[in-house]
Design a protein around this motif. Structure first.
Motif, PDB file in Angstrom:
ATOM      1  N   MET A   2       0.832  -1.197   0.000  1.00 43.94           N
ATOM      2  CA  MET A   2       0.000   0.000   0.000  1.00 43.94           C
ATOM      3  C   MET A   2       0.874   1.258   0.000  1.00 43.94           C
ATOM      4  O   MET A   2       0.622   2.193  -0.752  1.00 43.94           O
ATOM      5  CB  MET A   2      -0.936  -0.006   1.223  1.00 43.94           C
ATOM      6  N   TRP A   3       1.921   1.287   0.848  1.00 44.47           N
ATOM      7  CA  TRP A   3       2.814   2.445   0.894  1.00 44.47           C
ATOM      8  C   TRP A   3       3.560   2.613  -0.430  1.00 44.47           C
ATOM      9  O   TRP A   3       3.810   3.735  -0.869  1.00 44.47           O
ATOM     10  CB  TRP A   3       3.800   2.330   2.044  1.00 44.47           C
ATOM     11  N   LEU A   4       3.909   1.500  -1.076  1.00 42.65           N
ATOM     12  CA  LEU A   4       4.553   1.581  -2.384  1.00 42.65           C
ATOM     13  C   LEU A   4       3.642   2.292  -3.382  1.00 42.65           C
ATOM     14  O   LEU A   4       4.075   3.202  -4.088  1.00 42.65           O
ATOM     15  CB  LEU A   4       4.916   0.180  -2.888  1.00 42.65           C
ATOM     16  N   PHE A   5       2.363   1.909  -3.409  1.00 46.54           N
ATOM     17  CA  PHE A   5       1.423   2.555  -4.324  1.00 46.54           C
ATOM     18  C   PHE A   5       1.165   4.011  -3.939  1.00 46.54           C
ATOM     19  O   PHE A   5       0.986   4.863  -4.816  1.00 46.54           O
ATOM     20  CB  PHE A   5       0.111   1.776  -4.386  1.00 46.54           C
ATOM     21  N   ILE A   6       1.157   4.298  -2.653  1.00 47.21           N
ATOM     22  CA  ILE A   6       0.983   5.696  -2.235  1.00 47.21           C
ATOM     23  C   ILE A   6       2.137   6.542  -2.743  1.00 47.21           C
ATOM     24  O   ILE A   6       1.941   7.650  -3.258  1.00 47.21           O
ATOM     25  CB  ILE A   6       0.846   5.800  -0.705  1.00 47.21           C
ATOM     26  N   LYS A  12      -1.002  12.584  -6.803  1.00 44.88           N
ATOM     27  CA  LYS A  12      -2.468  12.621  -6.773  1.00 44.88           C
ATOM     28  C   LYS A  12      -3.007  13.137  -5.440  1.00 44.88           C
ATOM     29  O   LYS A  12      -4.176  13.459  -5.330  1.00 44.88           O
ATOM     30  CB  LYS A  12      -3.059  11.227  -7.015  1.00 44.88           C
ATOM     31  N   PHE A  13      -2.146  13.217  -4.414  1.00 51.38           N
ATOM     32  CA  PHE A  13      -2.555  13.689  -3.095  1.00 51.38           C
ATOM     33  C   PHE A  13      -2.287  15.191  -2.995  1.00 51.38           C
ATOM     34  O   PHE A  13      -1.277  15.680  -3.484  1.00 51.38           O
ATOM     35  CB  PHE A  13      -1.780  12.968  -1.996  1.00 51.38           C
ATOM     36  N   PRO A  14      -3.171  15.929  -2.330  1.00 56.44           N
ATOM     37  CA  PRO A  14      -2.997  17.384  -2.266  1.00 56.44           C
ATOM     38  C   PRO A  14      -1.876  17.830  -1.335  1.00 56.44           C
ATOM     39  O   PRO A  14      -1.180  18.791  -1.638  1.00 56.44           O
ATOM     40  CB  PRO A  14      -4.349  17.894  -1.769  1.00 56.44           C
ATOM     41  N   SER A  35      -1.993  14.605   4.056  1.00 53.41           N
ATOM     42  CA  SER A  35      -3.016  13.666   3.595  1.00 53.41           C
ATOM     43  C   SER A  35      -2.386  12.340   3.186  1.00 53.41           C
ATOM     44  O   SER A  35      -3.015  11.288   3.350  1.00 53.41           O
ATOM     45  CB  SER A  35      -3.822  14.263   2.445  1.00 53.41           C
ATOM     46  N   ILE A  36      -1.165  12.357   2.689  1.00 50.16           N
ATOM     47  CA  ILE A  36      -0.469  11.112   2.358  1.00 50.16           C
ATOM     48  C   ILE A  36      -0.220  10.307   3.626  1.00 50.16           C
ATOM     49  O   ILE A  36      -0.540   9.117   3.703  1.00 50.16           O
ATOM     50  CB  ILE A  36       0.869  11.396   1.630  1.00 50.16           C
ATOM     51  N   ILE A  37       0.338  10.954   4.631  1.00 53.84           N
ATOM     52  CA  ILE A  37       0.670  10.253   5.872  1.00 53.84           C
ATOM     53  C   ILE A  37      -0.600   9.824   6.606  1.00 53.84           C
ATOM     54  O   ILE A  37      -0.711   8.680   7.057  1.00 53.84           O
ATOM     55  CB  ILE A  37       1.558  11.137   6.766  1.00 53.84           C
ATOM     56  N   GLY A  38      -1.559  10.715   6.722  1.00 55.96           N
ATOM     57  CA  GLY A  38      -2.806  10.372   7.406  1.00 55.96           C
ATOM     58  C   GLY A  38      -3.564   9.254   6.706  1.00 55.96           C
ATOM     59  O   GLY A  38      -4.057   8.320   7.348  1.00 55.96           O
ATOM     60  N   GLY A  39      -3.650   9.341   5.398  1.00 58.16           N
ATOM     61  CA  GLY A  39      -4.322   8.284   4.635  1.00 58.16           C
ATOM     62  C   GLY A  39      -3.598   6.955   4.746  1.00 58.16           C
ATOM     63  O   GLY A  39      -4.231   5.905   4.851  1.00 58.16           O
ATOM     64  N   GLY A  40      -2.270   7.013   4.743  1.00 59.87           N
ATOM     65  CA  GLY A  40      -1.496   5.778   4.884  1.00 59.87           C
ATOM     66  C   GLY A  40      -1.689   5.122   6.240  1.00 59.87           C
ATOM     67  O   GLY A  40      -1.828   3.898   6.338  1.00 59.87           O
ATOM     68  N   ILE A  41      -1.720   5.928   7.275  1.00 54.35           N
ATOM     69  CA  ILE A  41      -1.914   5.382   8.620  1.00 54.35           C
ATOM     70  C   ILE A  41      -3.318   4.808   8.759  1.00 54.35           C
ATOM     71  O   ILE A  41      -3.496   3.703   9.304  1.00 54.35           O
ATOM     72  CB  ILE A  41      -1.631   6.460   9.685  1.00 54.35           C
ATOM     73  N   LEU A  42      -4.316   5.525   8.268  1.00 52.79           N
ATOM     74  CA  LEU A  42      -5.683   5.012   8.341  1.00 52.79           C
ATOM     75  C   LEU A  42      -5.848   3.744   7.513  1.00 52.79           C
ATOM     76  O   LEU A  42      -6.504   2.793   7.947  1.00 52.79           O
ATOM     77  CB  LEU A  42      -6.677   6.076   7.882  1.00 52.79           C
ATOM     78  N   CYS A  43      -5.240   3.703   6.337  1.00 58.80           N
ATOM     79  CA  CYS A  43      -5.320   2.494   5.509  1.00 58.80           C
ATOM     80  C   CYS A  43      -4.588   1.330   6.168  1.00 58.80           C
ATOM     81  O   CYS A  43      -5.048   0.188   6.078  1.00 58.80           O
ATOM     82  CB  CYS A  43      -4.756   2.759   4.121  1.00 58.80           C
TER      83      CYS A  43
END
Length: 132
Positions: A89-93, A99-101, A105-113
């Motif tokens: 998942m982190w590789l794809f992020i 694509k992330f603003p 949001s990258i870090i928060g989305g990664g942690i939530l995912c």
């Protein structure tokens, strides 16, 4: 046990309140729908955690052990699989980071995912272990 439950509920409410205050106080650069999805996920996670605490308390009152070999095995296997899936998942992020603003949001989305991946993985491992 009631004290632990109250501490858990209080900490969830404090985190939720702090998160709402911080996000509302900021100027929204991302659509507010994303904030609503994150809020819904945090509330859902809090409800699931509260249900798990109630289930554990009930099992302890019935005299069941807090940890046994199977639950430890499930926890380790789910952790291993969640780590492997989260790595991808982190590789794809990082591949789609444009694509992330914002970086937050990258870090928060990664942690939530990652938390979501662990929850799903633990559920799946528990189902397959109990089916044997």
């Amino acid at each position: 046990m009631k004290t632990k439950r109250l501490i858990l509920i209080a900490s969830i409410m404090i985190m939720l309140t702090a998160w709402i205050v911080i996000t509302v106080g900021q100027k929204a650069t991302v659509s507010s729908n994303l904030y609503l999805y994150i809020l819904a996920f945090v509330v859902l996670l809090g409800i699931v955690l509260l249900a798990n605490v109630n289930k554990k308390n009930k099992e302890l009152k019935e005299g069941q052990p807090a940890e046994d070999e199977l639950s430890t095995l499930i926890k380790y296997k789910a952790g291993y699989l969640a780590y492997m899936y989260s790595s991808y998942m982190w590789l794809f992020i990082f591949i789609f980071k444009d694509k992330f603003p914002t970086i937050e949001s990258i870090i928060g989305g990664g942690i939530l995912c990652s938390a979501l991946i662990f929850t799903i993985t633990k559920y799946r491992v528990k189902r397959t272990m109990n089916a044997k």
